[in-house]
Design a protein around this motif. Structure first.
Motif: not given
Length: 238
Positions: A42, A56, A64
């Protein structure tokens, strides 16, 4: 983790990835445009925003924005970065008494130097004995704080932090950081270090706490008085 972003503003974040809590940064200092967690990659920018993660689409309805690094309340003043980890402190401007002469002078201070050295003692012994030396610093004047692991003193042309950090059971790292006014910008920490080392070794090895009525307290007060220079105005600790 403390970051100066591309907009030149300082920001602070908990060094914990929002995925599994692993450290995002593992080095004491450095430069970079992004921070990538080594656990699952990440990636965060210097504003703390999550800007990348593998696979993702496997997270389904994922935002996000909801997984930015957790920020810290942070401010700059007098050449120092002030951090509130509780999230409940009042803004720094309302905490510091800028009407005090020493605080007013401190607005002109900027970072000048940093030095570290080792003392052969358990860090708790160093902290307990130095921590009890708050009363010894009253003779110096100016503004001072006695913090859990450090002493911090402010005079008219400079401010100094002395902090102790554990290395192992028998060794402690002493950190000296100096901020100074422009006229003191070239000042060195070497002489302060030279004076502190035997005093700290003596304190650490003696088993005697510093108090207002012993020789070590007088030595510490004299040392601060000598190295802090002229004091703008005597003041109580905040």
């Amino acid at each position: 983790m403390i970051v100066r972003s591309v907009d030149r503003q300082i920001r602070g974040f908990y060094n914990s990835c929002r995925h599994r809590g692993a450290p995002v940064v593992r080095t004491p200092t450095g430069r970079g445009r992004a921070f990538r967690c080594q656990y699952h990659s990440w990636t965060y920018d210097t504003f703390g925003k999550l800007v990348g993660l593998p696979d993702e689409r496997d997270f389904g309805n994922f935002s996000r924005c909801a997984y930015s690094l957790v920020p810290l309340q942070i401010a700059e003043f007098g050449g120092w970065v002030w951090i509130d980890q509780s999230g409940a402190a009042s803004p720094l401007a309302t905490v510091l008494d800028r009407g005090d002469a020493s605080m007013a002078a401190m607005e002109q201070h900027g970072f000048s130097a940093r030095k570290t050295f080792k003392v052969r003692s358990n860090w708790k012994a160093v902290i307990e004995r130095l921590g009890a030396g708050d009363s010894a610093m009253e003779a110096v004047g100016g503004i001072h704080w006695c913090l859990p692991n450090s002493l911090f003193a402010v005079a008219s042309t400079r401010s100094v932090l002395l902090a102790a950090w554990p290395l192992n059971e028998r060794e402690t790292e002493i950190e000296l950081v100096l901020a100074a006014a422009p006229e003191d910008a070239g000042i060195s920490l070497d002489s302060l270090h030279s004076d502190l080392l035997p005093l700290l070794d003596n304190i650490a090895g003696s088993g005697t706490e510093i108090s207002g009525d012993n020789q070590q307290a007088e030595q510490l007060a004299a040392l601060w008085s000598h190295h802090m220079g002229p004091v703008a105005q005597a003041a109580d600790a905040i």
